[in-house]
Design an enzyme around this catalytic site. Structure first.
Site, short mmCIF file in Angstrom:
data_model
loop_
_atom_site.label_atom_id
_atom_site.label_comp_id
_atom_site.label_asym_id
_atom_site.label_seq_id
_atom_site.Cartn_x
_atom_site.Cartn_y
_atom_site.Cartn_z
N LYS A 1 -2.54 -11.07 -9.30
CA LYS A 1 -3.85 -11.63 -8.95
C LYS A 1 -4.98 -10.74 -9.45
CE LYS A 1 -4.65 -9.30 -4.66
NZ LYS A 1 -5.45 -9.23 -3.50
N LYS B 1 0.84 -1.21 0.00
CA LYS B 1 0.00 0.00 0.00
C LYS B 1 0.88 1.26 0.00
CE LYS B 1 -4.24 -1.32 -0.17
NZ LYS B 1 -4.82 -2.32 0.71
N LYS C 1 -9.74 -5.62 -7.56
CA LYS C 1 -10.53 -4.47 -7.99
C LYS C 1 -9.67 -3.28 -8.37
CE LYS C 1 -13.12 -5.35 -4.29
NZ LYS C 1 -14.27 -5.93 -3.62
P1 TYM Z 1 -10.88 -8.35 0.03
O1 TYM Z 1 -12.12 -7.52 0.08
O2 TYM Z 1 -9.70 -7.79 -0.65
O3 TYM Z 1 -11.19 -9.75 -0.59
C1 TYM Z 1 -12.25 -10.54 -0.10
C2 TYM Z 1 -11.90 -11.99 -0.17
O4 TYM Z 1 -11.62 -12.37 -1.51
C3 TYM Z 1 -10.36 -12.97 -1.58
N1 TYM Z 1 -9.71 -12.61 -2.86
C4 TYM Z 1 -9.09 -13.49 -3.64
N2 TYM Z 1 -8.89 -14.81 -3.51
C5 TYM Z 1 -8.22 -15.44 -4.49
N3 TYM Z 1 -7.75 -14.80 -5.59
C6 TYM Z 1 -7.92 -13.48 -5.75
N4 TYM Z 1 -7.46 -12.87 -6.85
C7 TYM Z 1 -8.61 -12.76 -4.76
N5 TYM Z 1 -8.95 -11.46 -4.59
C8 TYM Z 1 -9.62 -11.39 -3.42
C9 TYM Z 1 -9.57 -12.43 -0.41
O5 TYM Z 1 -8.52 -13.30 -0.06
C10 TYM Z 1 -10.64 -12.36 0.63
O6 TYM Z 1 -10.84 -13.61 1.24
N6 TYM Z 1 -9.08 -7.77 4.61
C11 TYM Z 1 -10.04 -8.50 3.83
C12 TYM Z 1 -11.47 -8.36 4.34
C13 TYM Z 1 -11.63 -8.69 5.77
C14 TYM Z 1 -11.61 -9.98 6.35
C15 TYM Z 1 -11.78 -9.76 7.74
C16 TYM Z 1 -11.51 -11.26 5.83
C17 TYM Z 1 -11.77 -7.78 6.77
N7 TYM Z 1 -11.87 -8.43 7.93
C18 TYM Z 1 -11.83 -10.85 8.64
C19 TYM Z 1 -11.54 -12.33 6.74
C20 TYM Z 1 -11.71 -12.11 8.10
C21 TYM Z 1 -9.97 -8.00 2.41
O7 TYM Z 1 -9.55 -6.92 2.17
O8 TYM Z 1 -10.49 -8.82 1.51
#
Ligand code: TYM
Length: 330
Positions: free
Chosen positions: A194, A111, A197
């Site tokens: 990967k 970041k 968004k």
């Molecule tokens: P976020 O919003 O970036 O992504 C949500 C979930 O999707 C998965 N993901 C992917 N998995 C495989 N390949 C990809 N290209 C890919 N892009 C996204 C992420 O691994 C995630 O599981 N910090 C987290 C949100 C969060 C969270 C939590 C998750 C906040 N608190 C507590 C679990 C437990 C996040 O930014 O995910």
């Protein structure tokens, strides 16, 4: 039965990475475990969204969660900011998180590199908030994609430190989960890395993308100059396309194109056409449900009100016990 927690940031539409990394697990686990799934709107604040965009994003994720197959009767579905206990536990947990380990976190370093103009403290303590999300329900399993692995490791560190300091086994260790197998990383369409968004135009396929948009994005996906000689190893961008194909197509289809590649007679145009059509077929029922559900405001409000109620109950119980362990007098 175990306790499961996971969330997705409300920063826009859900994409195939979210689906195959996380939601696919949610759908299966909701019928087998005590599941808490939420929309991480507090985490989305690190990028300073405008209030109207912010509201819309939360709504989008809610609608797409439901359209993808989350069943609010089977799991507890809520918005993170509807639980005042989470920020409180986050504050408490900050005392057991060291600045050094937060600064070393890969996602924080990334970041900083990408947004040197907005290195806020919320970014630094992002893993602490995430740990609070998880342990507020004393979860043991956290279905997430590969990119969240390190955050889970940090959550375990905070938990163990807390337990050790207070000589308790109050919090169980949370572990990242994917059907009990390796965590998933869904590649983007731009040749490396990967799907995400914020990775730029054309990298991600969103669950709500119309067929024409999907075809366009897939046909523009990066490949290489040609398959080379028979038996030659696959280049990374082509391997990525195969990776996506294996998620949405039948084994026969994947085998067919693999053989074509091995013989060095593959035409990437054909591979992409097939991939696009299979993605369209896979996402069509979700798109259809999005249209249906998004027209029903009453239903959405009901789901979120009930989910918030159930989640707050669980969160309040934990926080009360944590306060007692720490030594607050009331
Ligand atoms: P976020 O919003 O970036 O992504 C949500 C979930 O999707 C998965 N993901 C992917 N998995 C495989 N390949 C990809 N290209 C890919 N892009 C996204 C992420 O691994 C995630 O599981 N910090 C987290 C949100 C969060 C969270 C939590 C998750 C906040 N608190 C507590 C679990 C437990 C996040 O930014 O995910």
């Amino acid at each position: 039965m175990e306790t499961v927690v996971s969330g997705i940031r409300s920063t826009g539409h859900l994409h195939l990475g979210n689906y195959f990394g996380a939601i696919r697990n949610f759908i299966q686990m909701q019928h087998e475990h005590q599941c808490y799934f939420f929309i991480a709107d507090l985490h989305a604040l690190t990028t300073h969204p405008k209030p109207e965009d912010f509201r819309q994003s939360v709504r989008k994720v809610l609608v797409e969660y439901l359209a993808a197959g989350l069943d609010p009767e089977a799991c507890t579905l809520y918005i993170q900011s509807d639980l005042p206990q989470i920020p409180e536990l986050y504050l408490l947990l900050n005392m057991y998180a060291y600045v050094g380990e937060l600064e070393r976190c890969t996602s924080f370093k990334e970041k900083i590199r990408k947004h040197p103009d907005n290195i806020n403290a919320g970014l630094l303590t992002y893993p602490v908030l995430m740990a609070a999300d998880i342990i507020i329900h004393k979860a043991t399993k956290v279905p997430v994609g590969k990119d969240q692995e390190q955050h889970l490791e940090m959550a375990r560190n905070f938990v163990n430190r807390f337990n050790h300091l207070y000589q308790t086994e109050y919090f169980p260790e949370p572990h990242a989960y994917n059907f009990g197998k390796e965590l998933v990383k869904v590649p983007g369409l731009d040749g490396s890395g990967k799907m995400g968004k914020s990775e730029g135009e054309g990298n991600a396929i969103f669950l709500v993308d119309e067929p024409e948009v999907i075809r366009k994005k897939v046909m523009r996906a990066v490949t290489d100059t040609g398959p080379g000689n028979p038996g030659q190893e696959m280049s990374e961008p082509v391997a990525n396309l195969f990776n996506l194909l294996s998620l949405v197509s039948t084994k026969d289809t994947v085998d067919y194109f693999k053989e074509q590649h091995d013989k060095a007679i593959i035409r990437y145009g054909d591979l992409k056409k097939q991939l696009a059509e299979d993605i369209i077929m896979f996402t069509a029922p979700i798109r259809e449900k999005v249209r249906e559900i998004s027209a029903n405001d009453d239903y959405l409000e009901q789901v979120i009100a009930l989910g918030g109620l159930k989640a707050r109950e669980s969160a309040a119980r934990t926080l009360k016990e944590v306060r007692a362990i720490i030594g607050f007098t009331n």
